[in-house]
Design an enzyme around this catalytic site. Sequence first.
Site, PDB file in Angstrom:
ATOM      1  N   THR A  32       0.816  -1.223   0.000  1.00 37.77           N
ATOM      2  CA  THR A  32       0.000   0.000   0.000  1.00 37.77           C
ATOM      3  C   THR A  32       0.845   1.267   0.000  1.00 37.77           C
ATOM      4  OG1 THR A  32      -0.099  -0.149   2.407  1.00 37.77           O
ATOM      5  CG2 THR A  32      -1.966  -1.054   1.192  1.00 37.77           C
ATOM      6  N   HIS A  33       2.136   1.157   0.235  1.00 35.48           N
ATOM      7  CA  HIS A  33       2.972   2.365   0.459  1.00 35.48           C
ATOM      8  C   HIS A  33       4.201   2.341  -0.435  1.00 35.48           C
ATOM      9  CE1 HIS A  33       5.234   5.432   2.799  1.00 35.48           C
ATOM     10  NE2 HIS A  33       4.058   5.782   3.244  1.00 35.48           N
ATOM     11  N   PHE A  34       4.149   2.539  -1.730  1.00 37.51           N
ATOM     12  CA  PHE A  34       2.922   2.696  -2.519  1.00 37.51           C
ATOM     13  C   PHE A  34       3.011   1.687  -3.668  1.00 37.51           C
ATOM     14  CE2 PHE A  34       3.791   6.817  -0.596  1.00 37.51           C
ATOM     15  CZ  PHE A  34       2.564   7.187  -0.086  1.00 37.51           C
TER      16      PHE A  34
END
Lengths: 127, 144
Positions: A32-34
Amino acid sequence: MKPDQLDRTLEVQPDSARGLRHVPASLDVFDTHFPLFPVLPGVLLLGGLFELAAVLLQERAGGRWDAASAERVRFHRFVQPGDTVELRVTVVQFAPDRAELEGTGEVDGRRVASVARLVLTPTDAPG
Amino acid sequence: MDRIDEFEPGRSVRGRKLASRAEDYWTEREGRLSMPPWLVLEAICQAGAWLVVLSTEGRHRAALASVGQAVFGPPVRPGDVVHLEGTIDSLDEEALVFHGRALVEGEVVAEAHDVICTLLEAERLESAESTALLIRMLDRRSGA
């Protein structure tokens, strides 16, 4: 306490310590990051510095030390999969009930993070 | 951050992080599980990052550049609802400056001042569809 943002302690002196934090591509945080630009969240480097500081203080004074505050935390460059971060902390002030350290993180000799003041206080184990 | 409860464009955000035993970050403190304090700070920073996403309608994301001061309070335990507040000090095309705090049952568990985030083009980091999906998942304001 088992550190989870510090992979290895390289050296612990009464006033300074060095450690390593690897950044494998397999970390879940990169989902998610990223997705298109994987970057290690800076707070995890702050966590590694606190954990290294806690190792130093435990060796120096015994007991268990926890993060109380941080000042002037700066992230200078992105840390990405494949990097190894060398973490260093130096004691600025020590008292039995409060310690102040400064910390830095470097990748290949280039500074990626710095903290002017990491404050830790001792936590008594439960009776 | 798991949920956005209130948002005022260009001004402030309120949301929450739900601390669950099923997550894998727990450490032991005083003989009990506790969330590492830097992850509570991360939750505050995520509230700030969502200020950027929502204030720019998804065009920008935020990367943490610096924190002037972070102060940690009592530990966060499994089962806690961590209420997050972020207030913008300034926001322009390049950077967000904000302050925020995290509370459990009205007690401050962490606060952060002079937090600076660099704005990045969202499409450099993630597809527009996936940013839109995240906004839909997080945004639980009534009627949203």
